[in-house]
Each structure stands twice: as C-alpha cells, then as structure tokens.
Design a protein around this motif. Structure first.
Motif, PDB file in Angstrom:
ATOM      1  N   PRO A   1      11.958   6.212 -17.713  1.00  0.00           N
ATOM      2  CA  PRO A   1      12.238   4.544 -17.368  1.00  0.00           C
ATOM      3  C   PRO A   1      11.376   4.052 -16.189  1.00  0.00           C
ATOM      4  N   ILE A   2      11.283   5.249 -15.211  1.00  0.00           N
ATOM      5  CA  ILE A   2      10.354   4.928 -13.915  1.00  0.00           C
ATOM      6  C   ILE A   2       9.108   4.558 -14.245  1.00  0.00           C
ATOM      7  N   ARG A   3       8.431   5.200 -15.210  1.00  0.00           N
ATOM      8  CA  ARG A   3       7.089   4.996 -15.641  1.00  0.00           C
ATOM      9  C   ARG A   3       7.009   3.381 -16.145  1.00  0.00           C
ATOM     10  N   GLU A   4       7.870   3.249 -17.250  1.00  0.00           N
ATOM     11  CA  GLU A   4       8.044   2.066 -17.835  1.00  0.00           C
ATOM     12  C   GLU A   4       8.328   0.841 -16.721  1.00  0.00           C
TER      13      GLU A   4
ATOM     14  N   ASN B   1       0.665  -1.107   0.127  1.00  0.00           N
ATOM     15  CA  ASN B   1       0.051   0.087   0.101  1.00  0.00           C
ATOM     16  C   ASN B   1       0.717   1.416   0.187  1.00  0.00           C
ATOM     17  N   GLU B   2       2.148   1.077  -0.024  1.00  0.00           N
ATOM     18  CA  GLU B   2       2.973   2.293  -0.066  1.00  0.00           C
ATOM     19  C   GLU B   2       2.868   2.776  -1.651  1.00  0.00           C
ATOM     20  N   ARG B   3       2.658   4.165  -1.689  1.00  0.00           N
ATOM     21  CA  ARG B   3       2.506   4.929  -2.916  1.00  0.00           C
ATOM     22  C   ARG B   3       3.943   5.041  -3.662  1.00  0.00           C
ATOM     23  N   LEU B   4       3.832   5.000  -4.887  1.00  0.00           N
ATOM     24  CA  LEU B   4       4.870   4.921  -5.828  1.00  0.00           C
ATOM     25  C   LEU B   4       4.603   6.064  -6.812  1.00  0.00           C
ATOM     26  N   ILE B   5       5.283   7.213  -6.932  1.00  0.00           N
ATOM     27  CA  ILE B   5       5.152   8.226  -7.492  1.00  0.00           C
ATOM     28  C   ILE B   5       6.199   8.388  -8.644  1.00  0.00           C
ATOM     29  N   ALA B   6       6.279   8.568  -9.964  1.00  0.00           N
ATOM     30  CA  ALA B   6       7.388   8.451 -10.737  1.00  0.00           C
ATOM     31  C   ALA B   6       8.347   9.808 -10.309  1.00  0.00           C
ATOM     32  N   VAL B   7       7.668  11.008 -10.191  1.00  0.00           N
ATOM     33  CA  VAL B   7       8.662  12.034 -10.077  1.00  0.00           C
ATOM     34  C   VAL B   7       9.528  12.010  -8.738  1.00  0.00           C
TER      35      VAL B   7
END
Length: 215
Positions: free
Chosen positions: A48-51, A30-36
């Motif tokens: 590359p993070i989004r991919e 449930n930890e949030r992962l935000i690309a930026v």
C-alpha cells in the motif's frame, strides 16, 4: 485528481496521511520517501505504501528517484503557474458568490472572517492556515458551483499554505486579512466585478510575498 483507492483501504489511508504530511510541510521538499521505512513507521506492508507513492507521483507531489521517491520541490515558474490558476479559480468563485450568495451563505463567510483578530495575534500557524482555508472554502461553497469547488479542492494540494504561513510576518498577515475584508465587502454589495478583481489581487499579493521569501 480523484483518489483511485477506495476509502478505508490501506492504500487510501497511506495516501491520505502522506499527502497531508506533504501539504502541511511535515515532510519537506526533496525529502526522500522510502517504502520500507514508511511501511515501518505507518505499521503496514510495503504494497500500500508503494501504491500510495505512485498516486502521489500522479498528483505531482512526489517524483521518482533512484531509490524510492522524493517530495517534489516546485520551481519558481511552477509556483507562478499554480498561483495564476488559483487566482482564476478564486476570482470566479468570488464573482459567482457576489451574484448568487444568499444571506445564509454570506453570514457563513462573515462569521469566519470575524476571526481576523485571532489571525493577527496568534503564533499558531496551523490555526492561521485553518481559518484562512475556511474563509476561502466558504466562498467556494457560496458560489454555488460544485464543479468549480471540486476543481479548487484538487488544485489546493499544491498551495502549500502551511509552508507559506511560516514565512509570513505579522504585518504581511494583517495585509492578507485586509484582502479578506475587501473580498467580503464586494460580495456583500453584490459587486461581481469588484469581488473577482479583489480576490484575484489577493492571490497575486500572496504570490509576491512567496516569491520574495524564496529569493
């Protein structure tokens, strides 16, 4: 699932690092992962993070949220399914190892199993998980079926051994090691039926402990 990004690419590097952090429990359910934010932490661009996050979603390790992704928290039923698959894989590997394993392969399993005292006395959960993983991996290697070994590697992303190890008491760790000894004995005796049933029971014992801890 096979990694779709070529090794050495920024996407592959991000995918590998984030996957390892999720599996090892460094990034929690449930930890949030935000690309930026991840791009800043990993010192790379957002692409590359989004991919990598999209690939992790395909692997079932994260789920899309309103803003970014969150680490997937498996339901009780999903955990049972994961362990049922694991029991089948471990059982077949132990059966084949009992039938096929030569002296060298058996000695490798035995050598890893000899570290049982370290497993019992150590408070280093990473060491405990590492030795446990080595023991089971050696059985898959000894079974001589590369396809089965490959399927297990893919499925093992969902075992979350690091998080489970945090839950184990010393006594539960001792019982797990006894399971290793029983599997090893059956393989040494070339008793395929016993090796399979013992390996499966070992997994179901671990499932029972896990479900009790999750209540």
């Amino acid at each position: 699932m096979t990694d779709l990004s070529p090794k050495g690419s920024l996407t592959f590097d991000a995918l590998t690092l984030l996957r390892d952090e999720i599996i090892q429990g460094k990034i929690r359910p449930n930890e949030r992962l935000i690309a930026v934010d991840l791009a800043e932490r990993l010192k790379t661009s957002r692409t590359p993070i989004r991919e990598a996050l999209q690939l992790l979603e395909a692997e079932g390790l994260v789920v899309a949220a309103k803003r970014g992704y969150v680490v997937r928290e498996h339901t009780r039923d999903e955990i049972v399914e994961i362990y049922e698959v694991r029991a089948s894989l471990e059982g077949m590997a132990a059966r084949l190892a009992a039938q096929k394993a030569g002296t060298a392969a058996y000695k490798e399993i035995e050598k890893i199993g000899a570290h049982k005292d370290s497993l019992i006395t150590s408070n280093d959960r990473d060491l405990i998980v590492d030795l446990n993983d080595q023991f089971h991996a050696a059985i898959f290697t000894a079974c001589g079926n590369t396809r089965l070994e490959r399927i297990n590697r893919s499925n093992s992303k969902h075992f979350f051994n690091h998080r489970i190890a945090e839950m184990y008491t010393k006594e539960e760790t001792k019982l797990s090691i006894k399971g290793h000894a029983a599997i090893l004995k059956a393989i040494k005796n070339h008793d395929a039926d016993e090796a399979e049933s013992t390996a499966q029971q070992h997994v179901f014992d671990a499932l029972e402990v896990t479900l009790l801890k999750l209540r």
